[in-house]
Design a protein around this motif. Structure first.
Motif, PDB file in Angstrom:
ATOM      1  N   GLY A 330      -4.483   9.772  -7.298  1.00 14.93           N
ATOM      2  CA  GLY A 330      -4.342   8.570  -8.106  1.00 14.93           C
ATOM      3  C   GLY A 330      -3.287   7.613  -7.592  1.00 14.93           C
ATOM      4  O   GLY A 330      -3.080   6.534  -8.157  1.00 14.93           O
ATOM      5  N   ALA A 331      -2.579   7.988  -6.524  1.00 13.33           N
ATOM      6  CA  ALA A 331      -1.531   7.135  -5.960  1.00 13.33           C
ATOM      7  C   ALA A 331      -2.150   5.860  -5.383  1.00 13.33           C
ATOM      8  O   ALA A 331      -3.167   5.910  -4.696  1.00 13.33           O
ATOM      9  CB  ALA A 331      -0.771   7.880  -4.886  1.00 13.33           C
ATOM     10  N   ILE A 332      -1.526   4.728  -5.675  1.00 11.74           N
ATOM     11  CA  ILE A 332      -2.003   3.438  -5.187  1.00 11.74           C
ATOM     12  C   ILE A 332      -1.234   3.060  -3.922  1.00 11.74           C
ATOM     13  O   ILE A 332       0.001   3.076  -3.912  1.00 11.74           O
ATOM     14  CB  ILE A 332      -1.790   2.331  -6.256  1.00 11.74           C
ATOM     15  N   THR A 333      -1.952   2.738  -2.864  1.00  9.94           N
ATOM     16  CA  THR A 333      -1.329   2.311  -1.606  1.00  9.94           C
ATOM     17  C   THR A 333      -1.773   0.890  -1.280  1.00  9.94           C
ATOM     18  O   THR A 333      -2.967   0.647  -1.096  1.00  9.94           O
ATOM     19  CB  THR A 333      -1.722   3.234  -0.441  1.00  9.94           C
ATOM     20  N   PRO A 334      -0.822  -0.059  -1.220  1.00  7.77           N
ATOM     21  CA  PRO A 334      -1.181  -1.419  -0.826  1.00  7.77           C
ATOM     22  C   PRO A 334      -1.436  -1.500   0.677  1.00  7.77           C
ATOM     23  O   PRO A 334      -0.704  -0.900   1.465  1.00  7.77           O
ATOM     24  CB  PRO A 334       0.051  -2.241  -1.224  1.00  7.77           C
ATOM     25  N   VAL A 335      -2.480  -2.228   1.058  1.00  9.26           N
ATOM     26  CA  VAL A 335      -2.862  -2.336   2.469  1.00  9.26           C
ATOM     27  C   VAL A 335      -2.895  -3.807   2.870  1.00  9.26           C
ATOM     28  O   VAL A 335      -3.473  -4.642   2.175  1.00  9.26           O
ATOM     29  CB  VAL A 335      -4.250  -1.701   2.714  1.00  9.26           C
ATOM     30  N   ALA A 336      -2.245  -4.106   3.991  1.00  8.80           N
ATOM     31  CA  ALA A 336      -2.245  -5.472   4.516  1.00  8.80           C
ATOM     32  C   ALA A 336      -3.471  -5.669   5.398  1.00  8.80           C
ATOM     33  O   ALA A 336      -3.682  -4.913   6.346  1.00  8.80           O
ATOM     34  CB  ALA A 336      -0.971  -5.698   5.324  1.00  8.80           C
ATOM     35  N   ASN A 337      -4.291  -6.663   5.067  1.00  9.23           N
ATOM     36  CA  ASN A 337      -5.436  -7.026   5.897  1.00  9.23           C
ATOM     37  C   ASN A 337      -5.020  -8.190   6.787  1.00  9.23           C
ATOM     38  O   ASN A 337      -4.677  -9.268   6.286  1.00  9.23           O
ATOM     39  CB  ASN A 337      -6.627  -7.391   5.021  1.00  9.23           C
ATOM     40  N   LEU A 338      -5.020  -7.963   8.093  1.00  9.45           N
ATOM     41  CA  LEU A 338      -4.401  -8.879   9.046  1.00  9.45           C
ATOM     42  C   LEU A 338      -5.421  -9.624   9.904  1.00  9.45           C
ATOM     43  O   LEU A 338      -6.555  -9.154  10.084  1.00  9.45           O
ATOM     44  CB  LEU A 338      -3.482  -8.082   9.986  1.00  9.45           C
ATOM     45  N   GLY A 345      -2.364  -1.201  22.800  1.00 10.18           N
ATOM     46  CA  GLY A 345      -3.659  -0.831  23.363  1.00 10.18           C
ATOM     47  C   GLY A 345      -4.815  -0.776  22.401  1.00 10.18           C
ATOM     48  O   GLY A 345      -5.935  -0.463  22.790  1.00 10.18           O
ATOM     49  N   THR A 346      -4.583  -1.046  21.094  1.00  5.39           N
ATOM     50  CA  THR A 346      -5.687  -1.041  20.136  1.00  5.39           C
ATOM     51  C   THR A 346      -5.643  -2.316  19.293  1.00  5.39           C
ATOM     52  O   THR A 346      -4.576  -2.899  19.084  1.00  5.39           O
ATOM     53  CB  THR A 346      -5.620   0.175  19.186  1.00  5.39           C
ATOM     54  N   THR A 347      -6.803  -2.728  18.807  1.00  7.17           N
ATOM     55  CA  THR A 347      -6.864  -3.901  17.936  1.00  7.17           C
ATOM     56  C   THR A 347      -6.534  -3.477  16.515  1.00  7.17           C
ATOM     57  O   THR A 347      -7.201  -2.603  15.947  1.00  7.17           O
ATOM     58  CB  THR A 347      -8.265  -4.543  17.986  1.00  7.17           C
ATOM     59  N   VAL A 348      -5.506  -4.088  15.938  1.00  6.47           N
ATOM     60  CA  VAL A 348      -5.051  -3.752  14.588  1.00  6.47           C
ATOM     61  C   VAL A 348      -5.528  -4.818  13.603  1.00  6.47           C
ATOM     62  O   VAL A 348      -5.319  -6.013  13.829  1.00  6.47           O
ATOM     63  CB  VAL A 348      -3.511  -3.648  14.551  1.00  6.47           C
ATOM     64  N   LYS A 349      -6.186  -4.350  12.539  1.00  5.55           N
ATOM     65  CA  LYS A 349      -6.653  -5.272  11.494  1.00  5.55           C
ATOM     66  C   LYS A 349      -6.031  -4.955  10.141  1.00  5.55           C
ATOM     67  O   LYS A 349      -6.078  -5.781   9.228  1.00  5.55           O
ATOM     68  CB  LYS A 349      -8.179  -5.174  11.363  1.00  5.55           C
ATOM     69  N   ARG A 350      -5.479  -3.747  10.024  1.00  9.04           N
ATOM     70  CA  ARG A 350      -4.902  -3.319   8.743  1.00  9.04           C
ATOM     71  C   ARG A 350      -3.574  -2.620   8.992  1.00  9.04           C
ATOM     72  O   ARG A 350      -3.372  -2.010  10.037  1.00  9.04           O
ATOM     73  CB  ARG A 350      -5.857  -2.349   8.022  1.00  9.04           C
ATOM     74  N   ALA A 351      -2.678  -2.703   8.032  1.00 10.52           N
ATOM     75  CA  ALA A 351      -1.381  -2.026   8.141  1.00 10.52           C
ATOM     76  C   ALA A 351      -0.924  -1.601   6.754  1.00 10.52           C
ATOM     77  O   ALA A 351      -1.283  -2.221   5.752  1.00 10.52           O
ATOM     78  CB  ALA A 351      -0.344  -2.942   8.783  1.00 10.52           C
ATOM     79  N   SER A 352      -0.130  -0.540   6.701  1.00 10.39           N
ATOM     80  CA  SER A 352       0.363  -0.046   5.413  1.00 10.39           C
ATOM     81  C   SER A 352       1.534  -0.888   4.916  1.00 10.39           C
ATOM     82  O   SER A 352       2.390  -1.313   5.684  1.00 10.39           O
ATOM     83  CB  SER A 352       0.807   1.410   5.557  1.00 10.39           C
ATOM     84  N   LEU A 353       1.534  -1.111   3.601  1.00 15.58           N
ATOM     85  CA  LEU A 353       2.683  -1.770   2.949  1.00 15.58           C
ATOM     86  C   LEU A 353       3.435  -0.783   2.054  1.00 15.58           C
ATOM     87  O   LEU A 353       4.360  -1.164   1.338  1.00 15.58           O
ATOM     88  CB  LEU A 353       2.201  -2.979   2.131  1.00 15.58           C
TER      89      LEU A 353
END
Length: 664
Positions: A330-338, A345-353
């Motif tokens: 039930g823990a809520i984790t906010p996610v940054a959509n970038l 070396g990898t394409t990043v589209k999301r990151a943890s907040l």
């Protein structure tokens, strides 16, 4: 010379040339001459199949097809490493090590941490018999056929190698080979590979081994494990394994202090870019192997090693949106959509907040230009905001107050960093998350059932909790999308087979909050069966070793819930193991209950067997001597400081034989 002798002589000669070229980088024969000798051997082997050898140099070219990679349990678990990012972290680690060992003059071996795919190679009588991926550390995939195509992996060892051992390393793709592969892909109109690490890892699971043979992979070895190895130190082990034929990097250094370690780190943080491979840090190990054995392991990592990670690469991009994920608890984790950005070396589209506090601390807002880096070079995270580029119409982020999945009002208990959705049995991602945890490899390990299938079964109304899995039939599964008869039968068989999983793993699978693998084992050992555990009070639970008030309260709350009790009763009816097996109980007593033992030195039996004897008889194994230590079990080569400390605290010192006599 007989045909058999010709074949064996050619094999030995080709192995030598292969080692000179791929390991020593000092070829003594031209590629043309090597190919001529290889074809000569191939012709002889084709005419005389009676002299077949699974480790012949002719089999390096691959060609075998592997449809399914078998899962293999590691004889010696593959642990992950604790990470450090500063000299202070290393000094703290050094102090902990010195305290446990009672020695302030510890040597360290420093090695570069190569960024590839971890592998464990097993050798028996000098021949490669098995190659297994790291997997979850307990078990991995058998990729022997593919590994045999890598030229720097010796198929036959030389010198005074042990009869049987495992050696660990990294499968890496050198930059030069990686760039060449991408040039060919682009020329053929194909998308280039993103980075060497992922390309190396993906290579190990290619079904056609001839494709693996075409890739310029290398294997860099760094650790040997097994019994009766006749090795004293890590540094000696590196030199010895190099003499057996392994490609062991020569940059390793013996250091006598953390200052020397940091000098090594600082040098390679700058010069790593001159290396032919990707690296992301330095691994620091206690050099003396018997000290490593004495220090042992936590539930996840060796106490005798630490990874110092180089400063993470950082990039800037735009935060387009903040979304919220709901975990199985039930823990809520906010996610940054970038806005997509290339990072390490990898394409990043999301990151943890992380949580609401982190968002408030950084004052992160939609539309901001944010700085992103990979925490430990694995999980992207936002570490800052470029306020100079903040839009004029920017508004502070307002954290959600209702669950994004079921719209239940969120709660946040005092002292907890995260918000939670309390709708435990009605919130879809919590329901499917619990079932996915239940079927996971370290829990019930159900063959034929994965996370996507769980989502599908829930969506179709076939399961609402993990007990429903045991009522599934083939006829119910057949109408499902992409579910063939064989897949349906395998799923039902996999579920049925899981009833043999032992009690401690069933307890872990139930998903009680704060009850991980280690805690589940301790509770199973202390209470022996689910009924005894179910009726234990929080006060009683808190007296169990390493079970604090938080875990005790969580366990009590779980068993007070009628829904959980109903599910457990159903699972009992399906035959799951809710008690420690009679076989396991047979070897357990309470003879040493309430006693704490510290084990130090070299013994006739293995240290692990000695510790197991203590725990099986109700005792506790301590890591360092204190006033709470009941006995110090002293073996050969025990450090004098351990004896001095024990004597100063009046802790009785007994030998291995005296300990065994005490048990009997």
């Amino acid at each position: 010379m007989s045909v058999k002798e010709q074949i064996e002589a050619l094999r030995e000669e080709l192995r030598k040339h292969n080692h000179n070229y791929y390991v020593l980088d000092t070829p003594t024969i031209s590629d043309y001459d090597f190919d001529i000798k290889l074809k000569e051997l191939q012709a002889l082997e084709a005419k005389h199949p009676e002299f077949y050898d699974a480790n012949s140099p002719t089999l390096r070219v691959g060609g075998e097809i592997t449809k399914n990679f078998n899962t293999v349990v590691h004889e010696h678990r593959m642990y992950s490493l604790d990470n450090s990012y500063s000299k202070e972290d290393l000094l703290d680690w050094e102090k902990r090590v010195e305290k446990i060992l009672g020695d302030s003059n510890i040597e360290f071996t420093c090695e570069l941490k190569y960024d590839g795919a971890s592998i464990s190679l097993t050798y028996e009588e000098g021949k490669l018999v098995r190659a297994v991926t790291r997997g979850d550390g307990f078990q991995g995939d058998d990729v022997t056929t593919n590994i045999k195509t890598i030229k720097s992996v010796p198929l036959q060892l030389k010198g005074d190698y042990p009869a049987k051992f495992d050696i660990r390393g990294e499968i890496v793709l050198p930059f030069e080979g990686f760039y060449k592969m991408n040039e060919e892909r682009i020329a053929n109109g194909e998308d280039p590979y993103m980075n060497p690490r992922n390309t190396a890892s993906g290579s190990l699971k290619l079904q056609d081994s001839s494709l693996v043979a075409q890739r310029p992979l290398e294997c860099l070895l760094y650790s040997v494990v097994g019994a009766n190895l006749n090795l004293e130190t890590q540094f000696e082990a590196l030199e010895k394994t190099r003499s057996w034929g392994f490609k062991v990097p020569t940059v390793a250094k013996l250091c006598k202090s953390v200052d020397e370690v940091m000098a090594f780190v600082e040098y390679w943080d700058v010069h790593r870019h001159e290396l032919p491979y990707e690296t992301d840090g330095v691994v620091v190990k206690v050099n003396t192997l018997r000290y490593q054995e004495e220090l042992g392991y936590t539930s996840k990592s060796p106490r005798w090693a630490m990874a110092y990670k180089f400063k993470a690469e950082q990039v800037s991009t735009v935060l387009n949106e903040i979304s919220y994920q709901v975990g199985r608890t039930g823990a809520i984790t906010p996610v940054a959509n970038l806005a997509p950005v290339l990072l390490a070396g990898t394409t990043v589209k999301r990151a943890s907040l992380h949580n609401a506090d982190q968002i408030e601390k950084l004052d992160v807002r939609v539309g901001d230009a944010v700085f992103v880096e990979k925490g430990g070079e694995i999980i992207p995270k936002i570490v800052g905001v470029n306020l100079d580029l903040r839009p004029q119409n920017s508004e502070p982020t307002k954290y959600i107050d209702h669950c994004p999945e079921c719209n239940t009002e969120l709660i946040r208990t005092e002292g907890d960093a995260k918000h939670y959705c309390p709708n435990e049995y009605g919130c879809p991602p919590q329901i499917t998350g619990k079932i996915q945890h239940f079927i996971s490899r370290k829990a019930m390990d159900i063959d034929g059932l994965g996370s996507e299938t769980v989502e599908l079964l829930f969506k179709e109304g076939l399961i609402q909790n993990y007990a429903d899995l045991y009522a599934l039939t083939v006829d119910q599964l057949l109408p499902l999308e992409r579910m063939a008869k064989k897949s349906a039968e395998n799923l039902v068989k996999g579920v049925a087979a899981s009833v043999e999983i032992p009690f401690e793993r069933v307890l872990f699978a139930l998903g009680i909050r704060f009850v991980g693998e280690t805690v589940a084992k301790k509770l199973a050992k202390a209470y022996k069966n689910i009924d005894a555990l179910m009726y234990a009070s929080a006060l009683e639970l808190a007296t169990v070793d390493e079970i604090g008030e938080r875990i005790a309260s969580s366990v009590v709350a779980f068993f007070q819930n009628e829904i959980n009790l109903d599910i457990i009763n159903r699972l009992k009816g399906y035959g799951l193991q809710f008690q420690v097996s009679a076989e396991k109980l047979l070897n357990q007593t309470e003879k040493l209950k309430g006693e704490t033992y510290v084990v130090s030195g070299v013994f006739e039996m293995s240290r692990n067997d000695l510790k197991k004897l203590i725990e099986d008889n109700g005792g506790k194994v301590g890591s360092s001597i204190s006033s709470k230590t009941t006995f110090l079990v002293a073996g050969d080569k025990m450090g004098p400081s351990k004896r001095t400390k024990a004597e100063s605290l009046n802790v009785p010192i007994i030998s291995e034989q005296e300990f065994l006599a005490k048990l009997s």
